[in-house]
Design a protein around this motif. Structure first.
Motif, PDB file in Angstrom:
ATOM      1  N   ARG A 155      -2.222   7.449  -3.523  1.00 37.00           N
ATOM      2  CA  ARG A 155      -3.119   6.309  -3.742  1.00 37.00           C
ATOM      3  C   ARG A 155      -2.406   5.184  -4.474  1.00 37.00           C
ATOM      4  O   ARG A 155      -2.736   4.012  -4.286  1.00 37.00           O
ATOM      5  CB  ARG A 155      -4.353   6.755  -4.517  1.00 37.00           C
ATOM      6  CG  ARG A 155      -4.070   7.288  -5.922  1.00 37.00           C
ATOM      7  CD  ARG A 155      -5.336   7.873  -6.541  1.00 37.00           C
ATOM      8  NE  ARG A 155      -5.074   8.426  -7.855  1.00 37.00           N
ATOM      9  CZ  ARG A 155      -5.193   7.744  -8.987  1.00 37.00           C
ATOM     10  NH1 ARG A 155      -5.567   6.469  -8.950  1.00 37.00           N
ATOM     11  NH2 ARG A 155      -4.937   8.316 -10.146  1.00 37.00           N
ATOM     12  N   HIS A 156      -1.417   5.511  -5.285  1.00 36.40           N
ATOM     13  CA  HIS A 156      -0.665   4.459  -5.972  1.00 36.40           C
ATOM     14  C   HIS A 156       0.166   3.666  -4.966  1.00 36.40           C
ATOM     15  O   HIS A 156       0.274   2.440  -5.074  1.00 36.40           O
ATOM     16  CB  HIS A 156       0.248   5.079  -7.048  1.00 36.40           C
ATOM     17  CG  HIS A 156      -0.509   5.791  -8.116  1.00 36.40           C
ATOM     18  ND1 HIS A 156      -0.082   6.987  -8.662  1.00 36.40           N
ATOM     19  CD2 HIS A 156      -1.676   5.489  -8.734  1.00 36.40           C
ATOM     20  CE1 HIS A 156      -0.943   7.386  -9.577  1.00 36.40           C
ATOM     21  NE2 HIS A 156      -1.918   6.498  -9.646  1.00 36.40           N
ATOM     22  N   LEU A 157       0.762   4.367  -4.003  1.00 36.10           N
ATOM     23  CA  LEU A 157       1.522   3.664  -2.969  1.00 36.10           C
ATOM     24  C   LEU A 157       0.617   2.769  -2.130  1.00 36.10           C
ATOM     25  O   LEU A 157       0.999   1.668  -1.731  1.00 36.10           O
ATOM     26  CB  LEU A 157       2.235   4.674  -2.070  1.00 36.10           C
ATOM     27  CG  LEU A 157       3.249   5.604  -2.759  1.00 36.10           C
ATOM     28  CD1 LEU A 157       3.899   6.523  -1.730  1.00 36.10           C
ATOM     29  CD2 LEU A 157       4.308   4.797  -3.495  1.00 36.10           C
ATOM     30  N   GLU A 185       0.786  -6.268  -1.868  1.00 36.90           N
ATOM     31  CA  GLU A 185       1.702  -7.087  -1.079  1.00 36.90           C
ATOM     32  C   GLU A 185       0.976  -7.715   0.109  1.00 36.90           C
ATOM     33  O   GLU A 185       1.175  -8.888   0.431  1.00 36.90           O
ATOM     34  CB  GLU A 185       2.878  -6.256  -0.579  1.00 36.90           C
ATOM     35  CG  GLU A 185       3.900  -7.142   0.151  1.00 36.90           C
ATOM     36  CD  GLU A 185       4.936  -6.348   0.923  1.00 36.90           C
ATOM     37  OE1 GLU A 185       6.067  -6.841   1.058  1.00 36.90           O
ATOM     38  OE2 GLU A 185       4.606  -5.259   1.426  1.00 36.90           O
ATOM     39  N   ASP A 186       0.138  -6.944   0.786  1.00 33.29           N
ATOM     40  CA  ASP A 186      -0.585  -7.467   1.945  1.00 33.29           C
ATOM     41  C   ASP A 186      -1.479  -8.637   1.563  1.00 33.29           C
ATOM     42  O   ASP A 186      -1.584  -9.617   2.307  1.00 33.29           O
ATOM     43  CB  ASP A 186      -1.442  -6.366   2.590  1.00 33.29           C
ATOM     44  CG  ASP A 186      -0.598  -5.292   3.258  1.00 33.29           C
ATOM     45  OD1 ASP A 186       0.581  -5.563   3.571  1.00 33.29           O
ATOM     46  OD2 ASP A 186      -1.115  -4.176   3.455  1.00 33.29           O
ATOM     47  N   ALA A 187      -2.133  -8.540   0.416  1.00 34.45           N
ATOM     48  CA  ALA A 187      -3.066  -9.586  -0.011  1.00 34.45           C
ATOM     49  C   ALA A 187      -2.359 -10.801  -0.582  1.00 34.45           C
ATOM     50  O   ALA A 187      -2.864 -11.918  -0.500  1.00 34.45           O
ATOM     51  CB  ALA A 187      -4.047  -9.026  -1.037  1.00 34.45           C
ATOM     52  N   GLY A 188      -1.201 -10.581  -1.188  1.00 37.86           N
ATOM     53  CA  GLY A 188      -0.456 -11.704  -1.764  1.00 37.86           C
ATOM     54  C   GLY A 188      -0.918 -12.136  -3.119  1.00 37.86           C
ATOM     55  O   GLY A 188      -0.336 -13.054  -3.715  1.00 37.86           O
ATOM     56  N   SER A 189      -1.959 -11.495  -3.637  1.00 35.40           N
ATOM     57  CA  SER A 189      -2.431 -11.805  -4.995  1.00 35.40           C
ATOM     58  C   SER A 189      -3.227 -10.622  -5.506  1.00 35.40           C
ATOM     59  O   SER A 189      -3.822  -9.864  -4.726  1.00 35.40           O
ATOM     60  CB  SER A 189      -3.290 -13.074  -5.019  1.00 35.40           C
ATOM     61  OG  SER A 189      -4.608 -12.809  -4.615  1.00 35.40           O
ATOM     62  N   LEU A 194      12.221  -2.385  -2.490  1.00 32.59           N
ATOM     63  CA  LEU A 194      12.685  -1.025  -2.229  1.00 32.59           C
ATOM     64  C   LEU A 194      11.518  -0.045  -2.208  1.00 32.59           C
ATOM     65  O   LEU A 194      11.390   0.777  -1.293  1.00 32.59           O
ATOM     66  CB  LEU A 194      13.696  -0.613  -3.290  1.00 32.59           C
ATOM     67  CG  LEU A 194      14.110   0.870  -3.288  1.00 32.59           C
ATOM     68  CD1 LEU A 194      14.857   1.204  -2.014  1.00 32.59           C
ATOM     69  CD2 LEU A 194      14.956   1.188  -4.515  1.00 32.59           C
ATOM     70  N   VAL A 195      10.655  -0.135  -3.221  1.00 35.99           N
ATOM     71  CA  VAL A 195       9.508   0.781  -3.315  1.00 35.99           C
ATOM     72  C   VAL A 195       8.567   0.574  -2.123  1.00 35.99           C
ATOM     73  O   VAL A 195       8.091   1.533  -1.514  1.00 35.99           O
ATOM     74  CB  VAL A 195       8.760   0.566  -4.642  1.00 35.99           C
ATOM     75  CG1 VAL A 195       7.454   1.358  -4.666  1.00 35.99           C
ATOM     76  CG2 VAL A 195       9.651   0.968  -5.814  1.00 35.99           C
ATOM     77  N   LEU A 196       8.312  -0.681  -1.773  1.00 34.89           N
ATOM     78  CA  LEU A 196       7.412  -0.969  -0.660  1.00 34.89           C
ATOM     79  C   LEU A 196       7.964  -0.451   0.670  1.00 34.89           C
ATOM     80  O   LEU A 196       7.218   0.078   1.502  1.00 34.89           O
ATOM     81  CB  LEU A 196       7.157  -2.478  -0.569  1.00 34.89           C
ATOM     82  CG  LEU A 196       6.190  -3.039  -1.618  1.00 34.89           C
ATOM     83  CD1 LEU A 196       6.369  -4.549  -1.760  1.00 34.89           C
ATOM     84  CD2 LEU A 196       4.753  -2.713  -1.227  1.00 34.89           C
ATOM     85  N   ALA A 197       9.256  -0.600   0.880  1.00 34.77           N
ATOM     86  CA  ALA A 197       9.863  -0.109   2.120  1.00 34.77           C
ATOM     87  C   ALA A 197       9.703   1.404   2.231  1.00 34.77           C
ATOM     88  O   ALA A 197       9.368   1.928   3.310  1.00 34.77           O
ATOM     89  CB  ALA A 197      11.341  -0.496   2.167  1.00 34.77           C
ATOM     90  N   ARG A 198       9.921   2.114   1.112  1.00 32.79           N
ATOM     91  CA  ARG A 198       9.763   3.573   1.137  1.00 32.79           C
ATOM     92  C   ARG A 198       8.289   3.951   1.332  1.00 32.79           C
ATOM     93  O   ARG A 198       7.969   4.890   2.070  1.00 32.79           O
ATOM     94  CB  ARG A 198      10.295   4.183  -0.163  1.00 32.79           C
ATOM     95  CG  ARG A 198      11.793   4.062  -0.350  1.00 32.79           C
ATOM     96  CD  ARG A 198      12.543   4.887   0.694  1.00 32.79           C
ATOM     97  NE  ARG A 198      13.969   4.856   0.496  1.00 32.79           N
ATOM     98  CZ  ARG A 198      14.646   5.705  -0.266  1.00 32.79           C
ATOM     99  NH1 ARG A 198      13.995   6.660  -0.913  1.00 32.79           N
ATOM    100  NH2 ARG A 198      15.951   5.614  -0.377  1.00 32.79           N
ATOM    101  N   ALA A 199       7.384   3.217   0.669  1.00 36.79           N
ATOM    102  CA  ALA A 199       5.950   3.520   0.782  1.00 36.79           C
ATOM    103  C   ALA A 199       5.469   3.340   2.214  1.00 36.79           C
ATOM    104  O   ALA A 199       4.728   4.171   2.751  1.00 36.79           O
ATOM    105  CB  ALA A 199       5.151   2.622  -0.169  1.00 36.79           C
TER     106      ALA A 199
END
Length: 321
Positions: A6-8, A15-19, A65-70
């Motif tokens: 759920r944290h990922l 990131e999707d929302a931008g805010s 980096l974290v987002l790419a792995r998630a």
């Protein structure tokens, strides 16, 4: 505190929302609660994931980096959960059949066919105005079967794991107040009907209104639609003499309302059955189609206007084979 899936999902949503504000709305959280959760996630991971700017948030290098792995992990996990859910539902409740339906004449026939094919099944049903949500529920395992419908040029696409079985494509008829002058005719020209006040479904995901409009455009006229309604409410508006509308060919006339074919048959509706490809009905598909088809033909005979139309058009509106 350990990092959880759920944290990922939260990080990806930000990131999707931008805010943070928009992400909080999408996640049904307050903005302060989301900010606090993000700080805890960043503490667990050991670095800032986003730069806070006036226009919103931007991933840091570490955040990228974290987002790419998630985003590499989550689709596989979601697929695993969906597959496991389908398998356990099939194993634990092979005779639980939840059926959804749009406003079409096949639901009763489908329920009877299911009971005949699975005598010990617990069968439930619920109705809705649009096929799209029912397809989503089938794909997600919230339904085992559904009665759906579409129009030429707007054919439904089956999601993964869902089987669509077209039954018949039938003409759409005119629905008139019984006292209307056009009700005395054997069939009605759409170009004449379009001059009347109309009752019509609201524009929506079933695209009925869009399909009707495409036919109206061929007449060179745009109808006036002061009444937006569906089902019983639409019928009552027509019965009151306030408007005309369209209906399925199997609609059985009630006092105050008259059904008439449209000249040239410019509008059609396709009746479709659907079920989960790995669900309890999959092994009985052909048998269910035969029984529902027989029920549909019996319903055609109960509608005198449609029965006469079928006599004049013996090669049209045939059951799919």
């Amino acid at each position: 505190m350990d990092l959880e899936l759920r944290h990922l999902r939260v990080v990806c949503a930000i990131e999707d929302a931008g805010s943070l504000t928009r992400a909080a709305t999408a996640l049904s959280m307050s903005q302060p609660a989301l900010s606090a959760q993000l700080r805890r996630i960043e503490t667990m991971l050991g670095g800032a994931l986003f730069d806070r700017r006036q226009a919103g948030v931007v991933p840091t290098g570490f955040g990228e980096l974290v987002l790419a792995r998630a985003r590499a992990i989550l689709p596989g996990v979601d697929g695993l959960l969906a597959d496991a859910s389908r398998v356990t539902r099939h194993l634990d409740a092979p005779h639980r059949v939840r059926v959804g339906s749009v406003g079409a004449p096949l639901l009763g026939h489908l329920l009877l066919a299911i009971r005949a094919s699975l005598p010990g099944a617990e069968v439930t049903a619920r109705c809705g105005p649009c096929p799209a949500p029912l397809l989503e529920d089938l794909a997600a395992g919230r339904l085992e079967a559904a009665v759906l419908g579409d129009h030429p040029g707007q054919e439904l696409s089956p999601p993964d794991g869902v089987e669509l079985r077209p039954l018949v494509t039938a003409p759409v008829f005119a629905l008139l107040p019984s006292a209307h002058p056009l009700a005395a005719r054997e069939e009605v020209e759409l170009s004449r009907l379009v001059e009347e006040d109309w009752a019509a479904p609201r524009p929506g995901s079933d695209r009925t209104r869009e399909y009707w409009s495409s036919a109206f455009s061929l007449t060179g006229r745009r109808p006036r639609i002061p009444y937006e309604a569906e089902g019983r409410q639409l019928i009552e508006i027509v019965r009151a003499g306030l408007a005309v509308s369209l209906c399925q060919a199997t609609f059985i006339e009630v006092p105050g309302v008259t059904v008439r074919p449209l000249a040239g048959d410019p509008l059609w509706y396709r009746h479709v059955l659907a079920w989960c490809a790995d669900g309890p009905l999959a092994a009985h598909g052909d048998e269910i189609m035969r029984k529902v088809g027989a029920g549909y033909l019996a319903g055609c005979a109960s509608s005198p206007v449609y029965a006469r139309w079928r006599e004049r058009h013996p090669r049209s509106a045939q059951l799919a084979r």
